[in-house]
Scaffold this active site. Sequence first.
Site, mmCIF file in Angstrom:
data_model
loop_
_atom_site.group_PDB
_atom_site.id
_atom_site.type_symbol
_atom_site.label_atom_id
_atom_site.label_comp_id
_atom_site.label_asym_id
_atom_site.label_seq_id
_atom_site.Cartn_x
_atom_site.Cartn_y
_atom_site.Cartn_z
ATOM 1 N N LYS A 1 0.819 -1.218 0.000
ATOM 2 C CA LYS A 1 0.000 0.000 0.000
ATOM 3 C C LYS A 1 0.850 1.266 0.000
ATOM 4 C CE LYS A 1 -4.359 -1.905 1.528
ATOM 5 N NZ LYS A 1 -5.442 -1.919 2.530
ATOM 6 N N ARG B 1 -3.196 -10.133 5.158
ATOM 7 C CA ARG B 1 -3.698 -10.264 3.782
ATOM 8 C C ARG B 1 -2.637 -9.711 2.841
ATOM 9 N NH1 ARG B 1 -6.592 -6.907 0.265
ATOM 10 N NH2 ARG B 1 -8.138 -7.967 -1.055
#
Length: 398
Positions: free
Chosen positions: A340, A375
């Site tokens: 991210k 995740r």
Amino acid sequence: MLMEISREYLRAEMERVGAHPASFPIFEKKADVILLKVFGVISPGANVIKQEMLSLGGDAVVHKNAVDCKVERSDVILMGTKKQYEALLKKLDRANYFGLQEVRKKLKDYLEKKKPDHVESPWGRRITFERTRLMGIINVTPDSFFAGSRKEDLKQALQAASDMIENGADILDIGGLSTRPGSEPVGEEEELKRVVPAVKAIRQEFPQIPISVDTYRAKVAKEALDAGADIINDISGLQFDENLVKVVAEYKAPLVLMHIKGTPKDMQKNPHYDDVVREIAEYFCERMEFAVSSGVRPESIILDPGIGFGKNYEHNLEILSRLKEFKSFKKPLLIGASRKTFIGKALGDLPPEERLEGTLAVTALCALSGVDIVRVHDVKENRRVLDIVEAVKCRGRS
């Protein structure tokens, strides 16, 4: 010589001292000072709590003006061991004033509640949490933020599933709708066309692997569950589709409740919090209450603070540095930070393709902090990180 010893090694060190094994639980209770924050206690009650904690050998932090009640309410930080808190419960048992029974109930719930050791799917597949579990991302989309995660046909999705399982994935997370910042949602029928065939194909080829579906739409969730999915992973925390909670309750499916501020289209437009951890925690309380009152099994709820979903760089770092506080809900905790933007920023504005090492660092941090599921896009590399962290953690339990 004098040395500080690690809390994780206390039992091993007591064995070296030669203490009686029956005394180990007693000393372990005394060894941990647990910091607990109670919000919004009226000032007279806050003063009573402080005095009672002092009398028990602990302490409590209150507002500087609470002592003379110049503020109506004060948050209270309790500083004590489990044994001291158990004694405080007894002292508060007869305190039917200043809102102290409400404080007593919250403290009692915290001490007595235990995190579920597993979740079970509608089809009997179990995910246990004796160690951090690895969730591999399979995006059956053409536009997810990391190009390496995009699988645009069934053959690619099946190959990705096979590779992830071979490399140690515990769960596969299938998504057919990109929720990257600024994205517009595709139509429901398009999401169904992407997700359901992928779930069916992977379930047929790999009957035992737990499958999570990343959706906030009730119809997609229902058809995916009918196709053999096990978990619903909802970025909206049951906010975007009022019927989703009914599907989850009907199927008794595990549910990931994620925190989001805004929608994927606008969530990164200057997100603001006065207290990011407190506001996420309040959101979790409200969303869990709604879910359970609507029929979702409380033991099936997994919490995700939503890294990157309506948070800036500083917010994301604070969440990761305070993971222990989210664990106080006694629910399995999921973190999705893989590749991210905040990782790229921390490393000098690197693009998603160059954020693997940063992701691995976050995975190690999560595992050391007791996060239950991470995740990720890159299963093999993250599996190796988790295996090393687990080997080190096991040393303290041996």
